[in-house]
Design a protein around this motif. Sequence first.
Motif, PDB file in Angstrom:
ATOM      1  N   ALA A   1       0.846  -1.205   0.000  1.00 36.11           N
ATOM      2  CA  ALA A   1       0.000   0.000   0.000  1.00 36.11           C
ATOM      3  C   ALA A   1       0.873   1.243   0.000  1.00 36.11           C
ATOM      4  O   ALA A   1       2.011   1.222   0.488  1.00 36.11           O
ATOM      5  CB  ALA A   1      -0.918   0.017   1.231  1.00 36.11           C
ATOM      6  N   PRO A   2       0.351   2.356  -0.546  1.00 33.15           N
ATOM      7  CA  PRO A   2       1.096   3.620  -0.483  1.00 33.15           C
ATOM      8  C   PRO A   2       1.074   4.189   0.939  1.00 33.15           C
ATOM      9  O   PRO A   2       0.103   3.991   1.677  1.00 33.15           O
ATOM     10  CB  PRO A   2       0.341   4.541  -1.452  1.00 33.15           C
ATOM     11  CG  PRO A   2      -1.041   3.984  -1.496  1.00 33.15           C
ATOM     12  CD  PRO A   2      -0.917   2.501  -1.300  1.00 33.15           C
ATOM     13  N   VAL A   3       2.138   4.866   1.305  1.00 32.01           N
ATOM     14  CA  VAL A   3       2.229   5.478   2.628  1.00 32.01           C
ATOM     15  C   VAL A   3       1.505   6.835   2.589  1.00 32.01           C
ATOM     16  O   VAL A   3       1.837   7.700   1.782  1.00 32.01           O
ATOM     17  CB  VAL A   3       3.691   5.669   3.056  1.00 32.01           C
ATOM     18  CG1 VAL A   3       3.772   6.400   4.401  1.00 32.01           C
ATOM     19  CG2 VAL A   3       4.386   4.314   3.151  1.00 32.01           C
TER      20      VAL A   3
ATOM     21  N   LYS B   1       5.310   9.983  14.434  1.00 29.81           N
ATOM     22  CA  LYS B   1       6.346   9.671  15.414  1.00 29.81           C
ATOM     23  C   LYS B   1       5.680   9.274  16.725  1.00 29.81           C
ATOM     24  O   LYS B   1       4.864  10.019  17.258  1.00 29.81           O
ATOM     25  CB  LYS B   1       7.268  10.874  15.610  1.00 29.81           C
ATOM     26  CG  LYS B   1       8.195  11.122  14.432  1.00 29.81           C
ATOM     27  CD  LYS B   1       9.191  12.232  14.730  1.00 29.81           C
ATOM     28  CE  LYS B   1      10.164  12.406  13.570  1.00 29.81           C
ATOM     29  NZ  LYS B   1      11.160  13.487  13.858  1.00 29.81           N
ATOM     30  N   ILE B   2       6.050   8.107  17.220  1.00 30.97           N
ATOM     31  CA  ILE B   2       5.488   7.578  18.461  1.00 30.97           C
ATOM     32  C   ILE B   2       6.614   7.487  19.491  1.00 30.97           C
ATOM     33  O   ILE B   2       7.677   6.914  19.222  1.00 30.97           O
ATOM     34  CB  ILE B   2       4.861   6.185  18.246  1.00 30.97           C
ATOM     35  CG1 ILE B   2       3.817   6.225  17.118  1.00 30.97           C
ATOM     36  CG2 ILE B   2       4.260   5.681  19.538  1.00 30.97           C
ATOM     37  CD1 ILE B   2       2.633   7.104  17.411  1.00 30.97           C
ATOM     38  N   ARG B   3       6.374   8.069  20.653  1.00 29.62           N
ATOM     39  CA  ARG B   3       7.367   8.003  21.728  1.00 29.62           C
ATOM     40  C   ARG B   3       6.892   7.002  22.789  1.00 29.62           C
ATOM     41  O   ARG B   3       5.860   7.194  23.417  1.00 29.62           O
ATOM     42  CB  ARG B   3       7.564   9.380  22.359  1.00 29.62           C
ATOM     43  CG  ARG B   3       8.709   9.423  23.383  1.00 29.62           C
ATOM     44  CD  ARG B   3       8.863  10.827  23.950  1.00 29.62           C
ATOM     45  NE  ARG B   3       9.231  11.765  22.921  1.00 29.62           N
ATOM     46  CZ  ARG B   3      10.466  11.977  22.491  1.00 29.62           C
ATOM     47  NH1 ARG B   3      11.466  11.287  23.038  1.00 29.62           N
ATOM     48  NH2 ARG B   3      10.720  12.849  21.548  1.00 29.62           N
TER      49      ARG B   3
ATOM     50  N   PRO C   1       5.029   4.313   9.555  1.00 25.58           N
ATOM     51  CA  PRO C   1       4.228   4.682   8.387  1.00 25.58           C
ATOM     52  C   PRO C   1       2.740   4.446   8.629  1.00 25.58           C
ATOM     53  O   PRO C   1       2.355   3.600   9.442  1.00 25.58           O
ATOM     54  CB  PRO C   1       4.758   3.765   7.280  1.00 25.58           C
ATOM     55  CG  PRO C   1       5.317   2.576   8.008  1.00 25.58           C
ATOM     56  CD  PRO C   1       5.812   3.078   9.331  1.00 25.58           C
ATOM     57  N   VAL C   2       1.919   5.195   7.917  1.00 22.88           N
ATOM     58  CA  VAL C   2       0.464   5.059   7.997  1.00 22.88           C
ATOM     59  C   VAL C   2      -0.064   4.740   6.603  1.00 22.88           C
ATOM     60  O   VAL C   2       0.289   5.404   5.620  1.00 22.88           O
ATOM     61  CB  VAL C   2      -0.194   6.356   8.524  1.00 22.88           C
ATOM     62  CG1 VAL C   2      -1.715   6.219   8.557  1.00 22.88           C
ATOM     63  CG2 VAL C   2       0.336   6.692   9.911  1.00 22.88           C
TER      64      VAL C   2
ATOM     65  N   LEU D   1       1.356   1.282  11.165  1.00 26.47           N
ATOM     66  CA  LEU D   1       1.996  -0.033  11.094  1.00 26.47           C
ATOM     67  C   LEU D   1       3.013  -0.165  12.210  1.00 26.47           C
ATOM     68  O   LEU D   1       3.904   0.680  12.364  1.00 26.47           O
ATOM     69  CB  LEU D   1       2.669  -0.211   9.732  1.00 26.47           C
ATOM     70  CG  LEU D   1       1.752  -0.065   8.510  1.00 26.47           C
ATOM     71  CD1 LEU D   1       2.527  -0.325   7.233  1.00 26.47           C
ATOM     72  CD2 LEU D   1       0.553  -1.007   8.616  1.00 26.47           C
ATOM     73  N   ALA D   2       2.862  -1.214  13.000  1.00 25.56           N
ATOM     74  CA  ALA D   2       3.779  -1.456  14.121  1.00 25.56           C
ATOM     75  C   ALA D   2       3.805  -2.944  14.438  1.00 25.56           C
ATOM     76  O   ALA D   2       2.851  -3.675  14.161  1.00 25.56           O
ATOM     77  CB  ALA D   2       3.331  -0.649  15.345  1.00 25.56           C
TER      78      ALA D   2
END
Length: 256
Positions: free
Chosen positions: A183-185, A190-192, A203-204, A222-223
């Motif tokens: 899929a395209p991003v 940014k996740i802290r 990426p989302v 995505l994680a």
Amino acid sequence: MIQRILPLVAVLSLSGCALTQQAQPLTSDNSETVAAIKSMETNLNTRLDTMEGKIETQNEYISTLEKELSNVSEELSIVRSEQTKIQNSIRSATSKKKRLAPLPISMQSQVLKDTIVLGAIENVEIADIKQAFTARIDTGATTSSLNAVDLQEFERNGSQWVRFHLVNQDVKADDGKLEWITAPVIRNVKIRQATADDAERRPVVELWIKLGAIHEKVQFTLADRSHMTHSVLLGREFIQDIAVVDVSKEFVQSKK
């Protein structure tokens, strides 16, 4: 205007008298009269010049006042225009508040009756690979996320794309049987984490999902959620305006 003409008439009259007297033989008395007339003429001319100077000064002052009045009129016009805008904004805000007034209890009951109810856990189908996964419906999370592993980012036609495997926590399958999702991003976030000092970039992507009667395009972060119980998490951005959650129930819109 009349005041300026009268001295001229007087001067002409005196000049006429002087010419009449010049025709007569000059005597000592006549000389004194002529001198007096000339002196009077000079005084009148001086006074006329002074008056003209004063009139010119007054005209310049009047012109300056007219310019200032014009500037004040323009500023007043601007102030009135701004005042009109503020009044229109207040009217618009007041009208909006009226439109957003709370619904009557009877109407609220009807809205709740027509709203889809989701359980705390539901099965969702990812359209790209046509597989079902258990999803946690989390009203405490803003965004939705997927358990994406083997994540690979690449460029296609000048845009950022990503491909990954979506691991089903409920089914133990060989890695060779996992299907790639590409899929395209849409963007990067940014996740802290509490256990890390530096923020992690994720990426989302947007994917179509099906949950009972709901068929929507959802943005997923995505994680690697391998340590989590469920492969899919659906947050408030997906739930709002679509459904309400009854945390005491599970699989309301889908089968276990």
